[in-house]
Design an enzyme around this catalytic site. Structure first.
Site, mmCIF file in Angstrom:
data_model
loop_
_atom_site.group_PDB
_atom_site.id
_atom_site.type_symbol
_atom_site.label_atom_id
_atom_site.label_comp_id
_atom_site.label_asym_id
_atom_site.label_seq_id
_atom_site.Cartn_x
_atom_site.Cartn_y
_atom_site.Cartn_z
ATOM 1 N N LYS A 148 0.843 -1.208 0.000
ATOM 2 C CA LYS A 148 0.000 0.000 0.000
ATOM 3 C C LYS A 148 0.864 1.238 0.000
ATOM 4 C CE LYS A 148 -4.222 -1.728 1.922
ATOM 5 N NZ LYS A 148 -4.613 -2.403 3.143
ATOM 6 N N HIS A 171 19.754 -9.810 6.380
ATOM 7 C CA HIS A 171 19.305 -10.606 5.233
ATOM 8 C C HIS A 171 19.171 -9.694 4.022
ATOM 9 C CE1 HIS A 171 18.502 -14.248 7.517
ATOM 10 N NE2 HIS A 171 18.033 -13.469 8.478
ATOM 11 N N THR A 231 29.765 -39.460 -15.486
ATOM 12 C CA THR A 231 29.080 -39.687 -14.220
ATOM 13 C C THR A 231 30.087 -39.474 -13.108
ATOM 14 O OG1 THR A 231 27.695 -41.302 -15.288
ATOM 15 C CG2 THR A 231 27.695 -41.313 -12.900
ATOM 16 N N VAL A 252 26.429 -35.988 -15.200
ATOM 17 C CA VAL A 252 26.723 -34.605 -15.558
ATOM 18 C C VAL A 252 26.416 -34.452 -17.048
ATOM 19 C CG1 VAL A 252 28.464 -32.780 -15.585
ATOM 20 C CG2 VAL A 252 28.608 -34.597 -13.882
ATOM 21 N N ASP A 266 40.056 -31.978 -1.838
ATOM 22 C CA ASP A 266 40.136 -33.042 -2.833
ATOM 23 C C ASP A 266 40.744 -32.532 -4.136
ATOM 24 O OD1 ASP A 266 39.908 -35.527 -3.958
ATOM 25 O OD2 ASP A 266 37.752 -35.419 -4.304
HETATM 26 P P1 ADP Z 1 31.860 -35.414 -9.458
HETATM 27 O O1 ADP Z 1 32.898 -34.444 -9.068
HETATM 28 O O2 ADP Z 1 30.511 -35.113 -8.972
HETATM 29 O O3 ADP Z 1 32.299 -36.800 -9.114
HETATM 30 P P2 ADP Z 1 32.649 -34.695 -11.995
HETATM 31 O O4 ADP Z 1 32.657 -33.243 -11.764
HETATM 32 O O5 ADP Z 1 33.959 -35.381 -11.926
HETATM 33 O O6 ADP Z 1 31.693 -35.367 -11.011
HETATM 34 O O7 ADP Z 1 31.948 -34.967 -13.388
HETATM 35 C C1 ADP Z 1 32.074 -36.155 -14.125
HETATM 36 C C2 ADP Z 1 32.647 -35.885 -15.488
HETATM 37 O O8 ADP Z 1 31.831 -34.956 -16.208
HETATM 38 C C3 ADP Z 1 34.023 -35.257 -15.426
HETATM 39 O O9 ADP Z 1 35.041 -36.183 -15.408
HETATM 40 C C4 ADP Z 1 34.078 -34.423 -16.695
HETATM 41 O O10 ADP Z 1 34.524 -35.182 -17.777
HETATM 42 C C5 ADP Z 1 32.628 -34.047 -16.930
HETATM 43 N N1 ADP Z 1 32.358 -32.688 -16.468
HETATM 44 C C6 ADP Z 1 31.952 -32.306 -15.237
HETATM 45 N N2 ADP Z 1 31.783 -30.986 -15.142
HETATM 46 C C7 ADP Z 1 32.083 -30.476 -16.342
HETATM 47 C C8 ADP Z 1 32.110 -29.141 -16.894
HETATM 48 N N3 ADP Z 1 31.792 -28.086 -16.138
HETATM 49 N N4 ADP Z 1 32.496 -28.979 -18.166
HETATM 50 C C9 ADP Z 1 32.841 -30.062 -18.910
HETATM 51 N N5 ADP Z 1 32.837 -31.320 -18.459
HETATM 52 C C10 ADP Z 1 32.463 -31.550 -17.197
#
Ligand code: ADP
Ligand code: MG
Length: 582
Positions: free
Chosen positions: A26, A121, A358, A364, A469
């Site tokens: 309002k 926030h 994967t 991915v 990692d």
């Molecule tokens: P996570 O870390 O979850 O185990 P990754 O990031 O290693 O999975 O993804 C699996 C695969 O997908 C990677 O080895 C890479 O080849 C591909 N990948 C992941 N992210 C990208 C990206 N941003 N661009 C291109 N390839 C990617």
């Protein structure tokens, strides 16, 4: 009666003090005095103030800040600000940035609560949720630190000294790249045009204005207009070998750039000329200064400024050739922190094109956002990640660095959740080292890769972020061969095999004794993970190939170190081993 300091008609959001009270907006007549901020009904025709509807005593105010607009906010509610007091936030919408800034400034001057907040926030409380941090309690502590929280003083805050080089609010900036708005809140940028900065509360997205409009812009796309050398031919943070790499990639006769010389405060022109056996050569000319402070490449032609000097030599040769063609390390725009000024991505805007692999969290995929922007989409398998922690932290961290894979946003409204990031066409560094390099890499190339990683990691450390990692498998390579670090966050993984140092998936080969023995993670343990440097120089071999995890724990704790890969000279190897000191 105390005098009115400010008066204005604003839109006010209902405060919903009861769960059942409706959300509405309002128009109210606001009056600020020395004691309080009060709002009234008013007669729109006769422009007359009527009954008092509410007020807040200034001494109760704990915080006054802007609020970021929600996606698809109507125009009249773009300039929100919040007054936080014991009954919660009061949301007010000004008609433009100037009025909003004026009120916030005044309110900060006149409020004098000693019990000021440290955090607030930045987004609205709506439908039982803080939109910024997703916390579900209205009293939940803010998620963003107030600017100037380190100062002991209470309001009014002393004016912040402008950062030595960077832009500040009110300052003019020049766009270094074009930027096409990705959301309705964004402002288009046209390269070389000028803009005024209105607000910088978000480090990645600044509010800015051109001649006609206002909106959010990616802060890494602009530079302060006044800085003399921020021209397109000036490659900031470029050393000799990087300059040569740029010039050779461009491969144009007369290609040039200006960079910082290895001598502090001096500049060097790097120039490429075609022909010769190796297909072309790079030369480097220092820009000299006369006793009077003028600049020259050829003594006979001094100039008061470097731009004038460059301009002259773009037309007149003094070296192997004229400066014919600008080669820029800014030819490609950098990634923005998100796809426009919103964080939550609508899954309907994503098209899936092909599967990339994967990972730990699931599949991915490569795809497009809104049909045109390349993205990688991680589809998070349910139960594999502590999703809330991730979302919470990612939102606050807002990491952005050229050598970190940029997180663009998330889709959290549907399951599985998606994490959307920058796409890097050369994929995983480990695979790239093993089979992706088209010809045998030069040692300079390998060193560049390590440097890319160490710059990304230095930035992470500066943000007090531990990767946990780091390894070649967790780096990606873009189309230009630049390496970027990804997967920063072993912390969100829910699989014990991966997180526990005794687990089968734990990165034992990349971990220092103190992690293997006592799980002591730190930025120092990240440095040990420059086992990655060994991976790079051995072109993707498995560290301690012949040992299993148990043997590695035992032997590394007793002092075993990786051998020198053939491609690494003594100097390079000594850098690696210095990362593996106990
Ligand atoms: P996570 O870390 O979850 O185990 P990754 O990031 O290693 O999975 O993804 C699996 C695969 O997908 C990677 O080895 C890479 O080849 C591909 N990948 C992941 N992210 C990208 C990206 N941003 N661009 C291109 N390839 C990617
Ligand atoms: Mg990974």
């Amino acid at each position: 009666m105390s005098e009115n300091i400010l008066e204005e008609i604003f839109i006010k959001r209902s405060q919903q003090k009861k769960k059942t009270s409706p959300l509405n907006y309002k128009e109210r007549w606001f009056v600020l005095t020395q004691e309080k901020i009060a709002y009234y009904d008013f007669d729109p025709d006769k422009k007359k103030r009527k009954g008092l509807r509410g007020s807040v005593d200034l001494e109760k105010i704990k915080c006054v800040e802007t609020v970021q607009p929600e996606p698809n906010t109507p125009r009249e509610r773009m300039y929100a600000f919040q007054i936080i007091y014991d009954e919660g936030p009061l949301y007010i919408f000004a008609k433009n940035e100037d009025v909003r800034a004026q009120w916030i400034k005044k309110l900060k001057e006149v409020s004098f609560n000693k019990d000021l907040m440290q955090k607030y926030h930045p987004c609205f409380w709506a439908d039982g949720l803080w939109l910024c941090c997703q916390q579900e309690v209205k009293q939940a502590m803010g998620c963003k630190v107030l600017d100037g929280k380190n100062e002991k003083t209470i309001w009014p805050l002393p004016p912040q000294p402008p950062e030595s080089s960077g832009p500040s609010v009110g300052m003019a900036v020049i766009a270094e790249y074009n930027y096409k708005p990705m959301t309705a809140q964004d402002l288009e940028l046209i390269k070389d045009e000028q803009y005024t900065i209105l607000e910088m509360s978000d480090t990645n997205w600044w509010r800015a204005r051109d001649k006609y409009k206002e909106g959010y812009i990616p802060s890494n796309y602009v530079v302060a207009a006044e800085s003399e050398l921020e021209r397109f031919w000036y490659s900031k943070n470029t050393n000799r070998s990087q300059a040569e790499k740029l010039l050779r990639t461009e491969n144009k006769d007369g290609g040039f750039l200006v960079r910082d010389s290895s001598k502090a405060g001096k500049y060097t022109v790097s120039l490429f000329s075609k022909g010769g056996e190796s297909g072309g050569s790079c030369r480097h000319y220092n820009i000299c200064t006369t006793a009077q402070g003028q600049f020259y490449l050829a003594e006979k032609h001094p100039f008061t400024t470097i731009p004038e000097l460059i301009n002259y030599h773009q037309h007149n040769a003094a070296m192997v050739s004229r400066l014919k063609y600008i080669v820029s390390n800014r030819a490609r725009p950098p990634s923005t922190a998100g796809l426009g000024y919103v964080w939550e991505i609508d899954p309907r805007d994503l098209t899936f094109i092909k599967e990339l692999g994967t990972g730990q969290f699931g599949v991915v995929k490569y795809g497009k956002w809104q049909g045109q922007h390349d993205v990688a989409i991680k589809m998070i398998r349910e139960g594999s990640m502590s999703e809330d922690d991730f979302i919470e932290e990612a939102k606050i961290m807002k990491l952005r660095h050229e050598n970190l894979v940029q997180l663009y946003g998330v889709c959290t409204k549907t399951r599985p959740i998606y994490i959307v990031t920058e796409f890097l066409s050369n994929g995983c560094l480990l695979t790239y080292l093993r089979e992706g390099l088209k010809q045998h890499p030069t040692t300079v190339q390998l060193l560049e890769m390590c440097k890319d990683v160490s710059e990304g990691m230095t930035y992470l450390e500066s943000k007090q972020f531990i990767h946990r990692d780091l390894a070649a498998r967790n780096c990606l390579v873009d189309g230009n061969g630049t390496v970027k670090v990804t997967d920063f966050g072993l912390s969100y993984v829910l699989d014990d095999e991966y997180t526990s140092s005794a687990g089968s998936k734990f990165p034992v080969r990349w971990s220092p004794p103190e992690v293997l023995l006592y799980c002591k993670f730190s930025s120092k343990s990240d440095i040990w993970a420059y086992v990655l440097m060994w991976e790079v120089y051995s072109l993707g071999r498995l560290p301690y190939e012949r040992l299993n995890n148990t043997e590695i724990v035992e032997q590394v704790s007793r002092g075993l170190r990786l051998y020198r890969p053939q491609l690494a000279n003594e100097k390079v190897y000594s850098i690696m081993t210095s990362c593996w000191l106990e």
